[in-house]
Write an enzyme that holds these catalytic residues in place. Structure first.
Site, PDB file in Angstrom:
ATOM      1  N   GLN A  89      -8.104 -12.056   4.640  1.00 36.26           N
ATOM      2  CA  GLN A  89      -8.261 -11.791   3.216  1.00 36.26           C
ATOM      3  C   GLN A  89      -8.089 -13.053   2.397  1.00 36.26           C
ATOM      4  O   GLN A  89      -7.634 -14.085   2.888  1.00 36.26           O
ATOM      5  CB  GLN A  89      -7.271 -10.726   2.756  1.00 36.26           C
ATOM      6  CG  GLN A  89      -5.832 -10.993   3.094  1.00 36.26           C
ATOM      7  CD  GLN A  89      -4.941  -9.770   2.891  1.00 36.26           C
ATOM      8  OE1 GLN A  89      -4.158  -9.732   1.951  1.00 36.26           O
ATOM      9  NE2 GLN A  89      -5.068  -8.795   3.789  1.00 36.26           N
ATOM     10  N   HIS A  91      -7.253 -14.126  -2.000  1.00 29.71           N
ATOM     11  CA  HIS A  91      -6.864 -13.641  -3.319  1.00 29.71           C
ATOM     12  C   HIS A  91      -7.477 -14.540  -4.391  1.00 29.71           C
ATOM     13  O   HIS A  91      -7.632 -15.753  -4.190  1.00 29.71           O
ATOM     14  CB  HIS A  91      -5.343 -13.622  -3.461  1.00 29.71           C
ATOM     15  CG  HIS A  91      -4.645 -12.881  -2.372  1.00 29.71           C
ATOM     16  ND1 HIS A  91      -4.953 -11.581  -2.026  1.00 29.71           N
ATOM     17  CD2 HIS A  91      -3.658 -13.267  -1.517  1.00 29.71           C
ATOM     18  CE1 HIS A  91      -4.175 -11.196  -1.018  1.00 29.71           C
ATOM     19  NE2 HIS A  91      -3.391 -12.195  -0.697  1.00 29.71           N
ATOM     20  N   GLU A 126       1.163 -16.109  -2.602  1.00 26.22           N
ATOM     21  CA  GLU A 126       2.269 -15.504  -1.851  1.00 26.22           C
ATOM     22  C   GLU A 126       2.899 -16.498  -0.891  1.00 26.22           C
ATOM     23  O   GLU A 126       2.276 -17.460  -0.444  1.00 26.22           O
ATOM     24  CB  GLU A 126       1.784 -14.264  -1.102  1.00 26.22           C
ATOM     25  CG  GLU A 126       0.630 -14.491  -0.162  1.00 26.22           C
ATOM     26  CD  GLU A 126      -0.023 -13.188   0.302  1.00 26.22           C
ATOM     27  OE1 GLU A 126      -0.217 -12.281  -0.524  1.00 26.22           O
ATOM     28  OE2 GLU A 126      -0.361 -13.108   1.498  1.00 26.22           O
ATOM     29  N   HIS A 249      -6.539 -16.005   4.933  1.00 26.90           N
ATOM     30  CA  HIS A 249      -5.335 -15.864   5.742  1.00 26.90           C
ATOM     31  C   HIS A 249      -5.265 -14.459   6.332  1.00 26.90           C
ATOM     32  O   HIS A 249      -5.941 -13.533   5.871  1.00 26.90           O
ATOM     33  CB  HIS A 249      -4.079 -16.136   4.918  1.00 26.90           C
ATOM     34  CG  HIS A 249      -3.891 -15.185   3.770  1.00 26.90           C
ATOM     35  ND1 HIS A 249      -4.635 -15.261   2.613  1.00 26.90           N
ATOM     36  CD2 HIS A 249      -3.050 -14.134   3.596  1.00 26.90           C
ATOM     37  CE1 HIS A 249      -4.273 -14.296   1.785  1.00 26.90           C
ATOM     38  NE2 HIS A 249      -3.306 -13.594   2.354  1.00 26.90           N
ATOM     39  N   ARG A 268     -11.393  -8.771   1.317  1.00 27.38           N
ATOM     40  CA  ARG A 268     -11.252  -8.840   2.771  1.00 27.38           C
ATOM     41  C   ARG A 268     -12.419  -9.572   3.412  1.00 27.38           C
ATOM     42  O   ARG A 268     -13.547  -9.509   2.929  1.00 27.38           O
ATOM     43  CB  ARG A 268     -11.100  -7.434   3.351  1.00 27.38           C
ATOM     44  CG  ARG A 268      -9.808  -6.764   2.887  1.00 27.38           C
ATOM     45  CD  ARG A 268      -9.703  -5.323   3.331  1.00 27.38           C
ATOM     46  NE  ARG A 268      -8.389  -4.787   2.956  1.00 27.38           N
ATOM     47  CZ  ARG A 268      -8.111  -4.282   1.762  1.00 27.38           C
ATOM     48  NH1 ARG A 268      -9.062  -4.213   0.838  1.00 27.38           N
ATOM     49  NH2 ARG A 268      -6.906  -3.836   1.488  1.00 27.38           N
TER      50      ARG A 268
END
Length: 384
Positions: A89, A91, A126, A249, A268
């Site tokens: 995926q 972001h 993240e 990642h 995704r």
């Protein structure tokens, strides 16, 4: 104030049936336990144990009126237990999220629709810190010459040659990933995976073994071949990676503490039966090869360190076991025990004990937060 908060594990199929239960010292339920969320995200807000019977997304607005704390947290803290690989995926950046969310809102795409890309208008950088002895992940795109060497080891099957041709041209990684996700036939994916399963390349033994493992979990999924283009990372306990916007990642196996911006935006790129919007994905991915994005902590007080990626949304403090510690807080914090039993004390003298898997909400007026050194604690807070 120091107030106990709690939540129940989410039973995503990729979750481990044992890792979270073992951490908490209880019998496994038999079901997969993937994540425990400690935050106010409406998808699974934590329960606040102060007698008010409220969840944290209800508690914070009330406390904001009374104590001046923010109505929402800018971060979400999680325990993550991968028993099977998560999807590959990426972001979006903040700007991409704002634009994409507005576009889908205008188009009338329901927010719970399977083809929806942007659930909110926020970015989702993240950090994950390994809690298990090892934590396996895929993070970023490998150096192109090394990837070409790996593909050369797969032989000369027609599909392998088609991949090799794309990796030798302009914008190689974009071309290869676009073809794998949007143009390659199932038989071509299978041919590349079969070639990898039988290849002998000692310098890529771990990558080829992962290919075989992924094929068992996701037969003929194009993400298996995308994974061959990515950095394979094995974190030791206490090591971390930072995944900013645009970095492909996937978390493969292990238990970790994860902190992220408060968002649910995920596009995704394989290893999933869910919707893949290839064009939108290709518009978000950073195709520049890079080394794995390790994040090393810096000292942050007495027997304390902090994982600080330099963003405003979050930082993650770490109080080690074995000696008393102290960490300065930035706004509303959440302290999570991961080993032993720790007594936490705020500046007012308020105290709370946390064991592995237990968490406490800490208001800013309790800074600095001290630990007695009885156990190990991670402390989520806003960034600098």
């Amino acid at each position: 104030m120091l107030i106990a908060i709690s939540n129940t594990p989410r039973d995503y199929a990729w979750g481990s049936p044992t890792l979270i239960a073992d951490l908490e010292g209880r019998e496994p339920t038999g079901a997969p336990e993937a994540e425990v969320w400690f935050g106010d995200h409406p998808g699974s807000p934590a329960e606040v144990h102060d007698g008010s019977d409220r969840t944290l997304d209800e508690w914070l607005p009330a406390a904001a009126a009374e104590q001046g704390v923010p109505e929402k947290l800018p971060y979400l803290l999680k325990l993550l237990a991968a028993g099977a690989p998560l999807s590959i995926q990426v972001h979006p950046s903040k700007e991409q999220a704002v634009e994409g969310f507005a576009r889908e809102e205008k188009a009338g795409v329901p927010r719970d629709a399977g083809e929806r890309n942007y659930k909110d208008d926020n970015h989702k950088p993240e950090v994950i810190v390994a809690l298990s002895d090892t934590f396996t992940a895929l993070a970023g795109l490998r150096d192109l010459e090394r990837t070409r060497t790996l593909v050369d080891a797969l032989g000369d099957a027609p599909a392998v040659q088609a991949l090799r041709d794309r990796l030798s041209g302009d914008d190689a990684l974009r071309s290869a990933i676009g073809w794998l996700l949007g143009g390659a036939e199932r038989a071509e994916i299978e041919e590349i995976v079969d070639a990898a399963a039988s290849a002998e390349a000692p310098q890529f033994a771990a990558e080829l073994a992962l290919t075989r493992s992924l094929h068992s979990a996701y037969p003929a999924d194009p993400g298996i071949v995308v994974a061959l283009l990515m950095n394979l990372v094995e974190l030791r306990r206490g090591e971390a990676i930072f995944v900013p916007a645009g970095v492909l990642h996937a978390y493969v196996a292990g238990l970790g503490v994860e902190i992220m911006a408060a968002s649910d935006n995920v596009l995704r790129g394989g290893l999933t039966p869910k919707h893949i919007d290839v064009e939108e994905l290709l518009g978000l991915v950073d195709f520049r090869p890079a080394e794995p994005p390790f994040l090393r902590p810096v000292a942050a007080g007495e027997n304390a360190e902090i994982f600080a990626p330099g963003i405003i949304d979050f930082a993650l403090g770490h109080l080690e076991a074995g000696a008393p510690g102290r960490v300065d807080l930035r706004g509303v914090a959440i302290a999570l025990g991961v080993a032993g039993e720790t007594v936490l004390t705020g500046s007012s003298g308020a105290r709370i004990a946390v064991r592995p898997g237990q968490a406490a909400l800490v208001t800013p007026d309790e800074s600095p937060l001290a630990s007695d050194g009885g156990g190990e604690v991670f402390v989520a807070m806003p960034g600098a």
